[in-house]
Design a protein around this motif. Structure first.
Motif, PDB file in Angstrom:
ATOM      1  N   LEU A   1       0.823  -1.214   0.000  1.00 13.51           N
ATOM      2  CA  LEU A   1       0.000   0.000   0.000  1.00 13.51           C
ATOM      3  C   LEU A   1       0.855   1.261   0.000  1.00 13.51           C
ATOM      4  O   LEU A   1       0.452   2.290  -0.553  1.00 13.51           O
ATOM      5  N   VAL A   2       2.041   1.204   0.619  1.00  8.32           N
ATOM      6  CA  VAL A   2       2.948   2.350   0.559  1.00  8.32           C
ATOM      7  C   VAL A   2       3.554   2.472  -0.841  1.00  8.32           C
ATOM      8  O   VAL A   2       3.694   3.578  -1.380  1.00  8.32           O
TER       9      VAL A   2
ATOM     10  N   ILE B   1      -9.279   7.220   1.677  1.00  5.36           N
ATOM     11  CA  ILE B   1     -10.558   6.654   2.120  1.00  5.36           C
ATOM     12  C   ILE B   1     -10.359   5.217   2.599  1.00  5.36           C
ATOM     13  O   ILE B   1     -10.936   4.804   3.616  1.00  5.36           O
ATOM     14  N   LEU B   2      -9.538   4.453   1.882  1.00  5.69           N
ATOM     15  CA  LEU B   2      -9.245   3.082   2.309  1.00  5.69           C
ATOM     16  C   LEU B   2      -8.563   3.067   3.665  1.00  5.69           C
ATOM     17  O   LEU B   2      -8.875   2.231   4.526  1.00  5.69           O
ATOM     18  N   GLY B   3      -7.615   4.003   3.883  1.00  4.24           N
ATOM     19  CA  GLY B   3      -6.941   4.098   5.175  1.00  4.24           C
ATOM     20  C   GLY B   3      -7.918   4.390   6.304  1.00  4.24           C
ATOM     21  O   GLY B   3      -7.833   3.806   7.394  1.00  4.24           O
ATOM     22  N   LEU B   4      -8.869   5.292   6.044  1.00  3.28           N
ATOM     23  CA  LEU B   4      -9.895   5.600   7.047  1.00  3.28           C
ATOM     24  C   LEU B   4     -10.793   4.391   7.290  1.00  3.28           C
ATOM     25  O   LEU B   4     -11.224   4.143   8.425  1.00  3.28           O
TER      26      LEU B   4
ATOM     27  N   ALA C   1      -2.894   9.588   3.407  1.00  5.54           N
ATOM     28  CA  ALA C   1      -3.130   8.165   3.173  1.00  5.54           C
ATOM     29  C   ALA C   1      -2.082   7.306   3.860  1.00  5.54           C
ATOM     30  O   ALA C   1      -2.403   6.287   4.490  1.00  5.54           O
ATOM     31  N   ALA C   2      -0.804   7.709   3.758  1.00  4.61           N
ATOM     32  CA  ALA C   2       0.274   6.958   4.401  1.00  4.61           C
ATOM     33  C   ALA C   2       0.083   6.904   5.908  1.00  4.61           C
ATOM     34  O   ALA C   2       0.306   5.866   6.547  1.00  4.61           O
ATOM     35  N   LEU C   3      -0.348   8.024   6.495  1.00  3.29           N
ATOM     36  CA  LEU C   3      -0.584   8.071   7.937  1.00  3.29           C
ATOM     37  C   LEU C   3      -1.698   7.120   8.345  1.00  3.29           C
ATOM     38  O   LEU C   3      -1.534   6.297   9.258  1.00  3.29           O
ATOM     39  N   PHE C   4      -2.844   7.194   7.660  1.00  9.24           N
ATOM     40  CA  PHE C   4      -3.996   6.376   8.046  1.00  9.24           C
ATOM     41  C   PHE C   4      -3.728   4.884   7.849  1.00  9.24           C
ATOM     42  O   PHE C   4      -4.086   4.065   8.692  1.00  9.24           O
ATOM     43  N   VAL C   5      -3.093   4.536   6.735  1.00 10.60           N
ATOM     44  CA  VAL C   5      -2.817   3.128   6.460  1.00 10.60           C
ATOM     45  C   VAL C   5      -1.824   2.562   7.469  1.00 10.60           C
ATOM     46  O   VAL C   5      -2.029   1.473   8.025  1.00 10.60           O
ATOM     47  N   SER C   6      -0.734   3.296   7.725  1.00 11.56           N
ATOM     48  CA  SER C   6       0.294   2.788   8.638  1.00 11.56           C
ATOM     49  C   SER C   6      -0.234   2.640  10.062  1.00 11.56           C
ATOM     50  O   SER C   6      -0.010   1.611  10.717  1.00 11.56           O
ATOM     51  N   ILE C   7      -0.974   3.642  10.549  1.00 11.42           N
ATOM     52  CA  ILE C   7      -1.518   3.566  11.898  1.00 11.42           C
ATOM     53  C   ILE C   7      -2.530   2.433  12.012  1.00 11.42           C
ATOM     54  O   ILE C   7      -2.555   1.677  12.987  1.00 11.42           O
TER      55      ILE C   7
ATOM     56  N   MET D   1      -0.859  -4.670  15.920  1.00  9.80           N
ATOM     57  CA  MET D   1       0.197  -5.633  16.244  1.00  9.80           C
ATOM     58  C   MET D   1       0.950  -5.201  17.496  1.00  9.80           C
ATOM     59  O   MET D   1       1.358  -4.044  17.604  1.00  9.80           O
ATOM     60  N   ARG D   2       1.109  -6.127  18.418  1.00 11.24           N
ATOM     61  CA  ARG D   2       1.999  -5.873  19.543  1.00 11.24           C
ATOM     62  C   ARG D   2       3.439  -5.838  19.045  1.00 11.24           C
ATOM     63  O   ARG D   2       3.742  -6.324  17.942  1.00 11.24           O
TER      64      ARG D   2
END
Length: 261
Positions: free
Chosen positions: A30-31, A48-51, A111-117, A123-124
């Motif tokens: 995704l990145v 939108i996908l990240g959200l 988008a990068a922010l929402f997807v990565s977060i 994940m622990r």
């Protein structure tokens, strides 16, 4: 970890149940999409996908807004700088050239922010490190990632403790407004940096004493088996990435023309 919920979000969702190796690969694809997507419309779709992923992961809306607001100066700069340059060049405020490029970058940043977060918060630290090991990455890299995230957790806990101490001295840091919280961060910055520098080396020594090593694996991996839903999630990410590549090189338009779409 309970005091730093932004990094790991304790929930029971379909995204939390996915194999960490799959989520790491999804993140990579995704990145990569952001580097190949040809226009702002594609970036808007990824935003939108990240959200949507954040909604599935049941992330705190307030925490997500704070993280996005922290990036707001960068996002505004990506739009305002080309807008001002375009205006003074005599092109006015038409949506062309540099402005279109700035909007594309601003959406890519969000988008990068929402997807990565959304992916990393499911994940622990141990799961993330073992996922990297399961993908065959060198142990020194997996150890470094694990160490950095543990240090972030400890630093986050330090920020809360420093904030509690400052409130005891009469400094009011309580607010329901995310922008007010961001404005209070500079007060915490200096003591937090000092605490971080003092903690780094002792923490490394403690980890090594407990058997962690940057050169050899600590113990056998305990990763779940990849199921059909994991494969479906991964195929979705790969398909999105390949679509962006096809659009970048004009293959998608050629295919649409051939099919008469």
């Amino acid at each position: 970890m309970a005091r730093v919920p932004i990094i790991y979000n304790e929930q029971d969702t379909i995204l939390h149940d996915r194999d960490p190796r799959v989520k790491i690969l999804m993140f990579v694809f995704l990145v990569l999409f952001l580097y190949f997507a040809p226009s702002w419309k594609w970036m808007l779709g990824m935003t939108i996908l990240g959200l949507a992923l954040a909604f599935v992961a049941q992330l705190s809306k307030k925490a997500l807004l704070v993280l996005w607001a922290l990036q707001l100066p960068n996002i505004l700069a990506l739009i305002l700088i080309p807008l001002i340059a375009q205006f003074f060049s005599g092109d006015g405020f038409e949506y062309t050239g540099r402005l279109a490029f700035g909007v594309r970058l601003a959406l890519a940043w969000s988008a990068a922010l929402f997807v990565s977060i959304s992916l990393m918060s499911t994940m622990r630290v141990k799961q993330m490190a073992d996922g990297l090991r399961g993908l065959g990455l060198p142990e020194f890299f997996c150890f470094a990632v694990e160490y950095v995230f543990l240090l972030i957790y400890r630093s986050g806990d330090d920020i809360f403790r420093i904030a509690d101490a400052m409130k005891a001295k009469g400094v009011n840091l309580e607010s329901k407004n995310p922008f007010t919280i961001i404005g209070a961060l500079p007060r915490l910055m200096v003591p937090t940096i000092i605490s971080l520098l003092r903690r780094a080396m002792p923490m490394m020594s403690v980890l090594e004493m407990r058997g962690f090593s940057a050169t050899k694996r600590r113990k056998k991996l305990n990763l779940p088996s990849i199921d059909a839903l994991d494969i479906l999630f991964l195929l979705g990410a790969v398909l999105i990435f390949l679509s962006s590549v096809a659009a970048r090189f004009g293959w998608l338009a050629s295919l649409a023309g051939t099919l008469g779409i």
